[in-house]
Scaffold this active site. Structure first.
Site, PDB file in Angstrom:
ATOM      1  N   SER A 133      18.473 -19.534  10.828  1.00 14.78           N
ATOM      2  CA  SER A 133      19.322 -20.425  11.632  1.00 14.78           C
ATOM      3  C   SER A 133      19.686 -21.702  10.879  1.00 14.78           C
ATOM      4  O   SER A 133      19.089 -22.753  11.105  1.00 14.78           O
ATOM      5  CB  SER A 133      18.591 -20.791  12.929  1.00 14.78           C
ATOM      6  OG  SER A 133      17.255 -21.210  12.642  1.00 14.78           O
ATOM      7  N   LYS A 151       8.472 -18.384   3.827  1.00  9.42           N
ATOM      8  CA  LYS A 151       9.756 -17.955   3.244  1.00  9.42           C
ATOM      9  C   LYS A 151      10.399 -19.095   2.456  1.00  9.42           C
ATOM     10  O   LYS A 151      11.193 -18.846   1.539  1.00  9.42           O
ATOM     11  CB  LYS A 151      10.699 -17.414   4.319  1.00  9.42           C
ATOM     12  CG  LYS A 151      10.960 -18.343   5.497  1.00  9.42           C
ATOM     13  CD  LYS A 151      12.065 -19.333   5.242  1.00  9.42           C
ATOM     14  CE  LYS A 151      12.173 -20.308   6.381  1.00  9.42           C
ATOM     15  NZ  LYS A 151      13.172 -21.371   6.155  1.00  9.42           N
ATOM     16  N   ASN A 210      15.833 -25.357  -0.056  1.00 10.07           N
ATOM     17  CA  ASN A 210      14.803 -24.792  -0.931  1.00 10.07           C
ATOM     18  C   ASN A 210      15.442 -24.018  -2.073  1.00 10.07           C
ATOM     19  O   ASN A 210      15.042 -24.150  -3.232  1.00 10.07           O
ATOM     20  CB  ASN A 210      13.883 -23.890  -0.102  1.00 10.07           C
ATOM     21  CG  ASN A 210      13.102 -24.671   0.921  1.00 10.07           C
ATOM     22  OD1 ASN A 210      12.139 -25.347   0.617  1.00 10.07           O
ATOM     23  ND2 ASN A 210      13.534 -24.597   2.183  1.00 10.07           N
TER      24      ASN A 210
END
Length: 333
Positions: free
Chosen positions: A134, A187, A252
């Protein structure tokens, strides 16, 4: 319903707009009055450019609205969750539901963020984790999105499902809070790794290898700590991994690209200009896997790159020349 969103970054703002669209009375809280003043004047968040903030959205730097809010969304960065929950605790209604939407693990305690919130609230309110693939930039533009609401109290999870659901935002429920939160946090480490791979110019094959074997590591640790392996095949695991490892919306991944291109870690994070949650999650993954005795070759070497300065090419060589393994015996499915 009266709702307060604590945290006026891109994600908090996108969720505030979603909840406003759904017919709720929404207040968006900023930590700094100056930030709040800018939002009031410009009616736009610089982290969600091109998305207007309607006049119906209340903007404030005061937590007074908590006293009337039946639902409170905790949307601060992970490092600020404990302090914000502590500040909010005396003002919250006993029957309020608190929704944790940050993705991370607390640095010093290695606790998931719902655990941090529950510690600070002392059982006063029910707590739900909302997570999944999201990007705030897409939710703010009303792009179809799916998430999962996780809680040990299914009535609370179903309330969050009901309040957040819309034709553009689909919500599933899950009772595996630990699995959902670990997937959301870990993740980010793998997204950094995929970004490094991209920055080094290693290609799609390498990224697919990192994502697939990284998912195995996530599930292996999650199950060892009490999560359910099937959770990692869902939106907060595989779903979030895919979107974070492949999109330039991902801070990231962008940070990893800079590291792969040769920039040092601190310079890369500063250039991204926002919180890089994977940096902190790599430390937590190292601590948790070491304590649990779980092998996580990719995440452990990410820790060495980020915290010990090991060269990325050296890490690639080490990973590719590890001893032979049987895939199915180690599989998470």
């Amino acid at each position: 319903m009266k709702i307060t969103v604590l945290g006026s970054g891109g994600w908090g703002t996108a969720l505030a707009l979603l909840l406003l669209d759904n017919g709720n009375d929404v207040t968006l809280w900023s930590f700094m009055e100056e930030e709040c003043r800018v939002l009031r004047e410009k009616r736009e968040n610089p982290m969600l450019k091109g998305v207007p903030l309607p006049e119906a959205l209340h903007l404030t730097s005061s937590m007074d609205a908590l006293a009337e809010s039946g639902l409170v969304v905790m949307a601060t960065p992970s490092f600020a969750v404990r302090a914000t929950a502590r500040r909010a605790a005396p003002l919250l209604r006993q029957d309020a539901v608190v929704v944790s939407v940050a993705k991370g693990i607390e640095k010093d305690t290695a606790l998931c963020l719902t655990q941090v919130i529950e510690e600070e609230l002392g059982g006063k309110c029910r707590v739900v984790a909302l997570s999944g693939p999201s990007h705030a930039e897409e939710v703010g533009r009303r792009v179809p999105t799916g998430c999962v609401a996780a809680s040990r109290d299914m009535a609370a999870a179903e309330l969050v499902q009901e309040v957040f659901m819309s034709p553009r935002f689909r919500v599933y429920t899950n009772s595996d809070v630990l699995g959902v939160e670990l997937g959301a946090a870990l993740k980010n480490v793998l997204a950094l790794c995929c970004g490094i791979s991209d920055g080094m110019g290693l290609g799609d094959n390498t990224k697919a290898l990192l994502m697939t074997r990284g998912m195995t590591e996530m599930a292996r640790l999650g199950v060892a700590l009490g999560g359910r392996k099937e959770t990692f095949a869902g939106l907060s695991g595989m779903g979030d991994l895919i979107v974070t490892c492949t999109s330039m919306h991902s801070r990231n991944r962008r940070c990893g690209i800079l590291i792969g291109q040769g920039k040092d870690v601190q310079t890369a994070m500063a250039e991204v200009g926002a919180t890089v949650e994977g940096y902190y999650a790599a430390l937590s993954a190292h601590q948790l896997s070491t304590k649990a005795g779980v092998e996580m070759p990719i995440c452990q070497r990410a820790y060495r790159v980020l915290y010990e300065g090991q060269p990325v090419q050296e890490v690639v060589n080490q990973l590719m020349t590890r001893g032979k393994r049987h895939e199915v015996d180690e599989s998470w499915i």
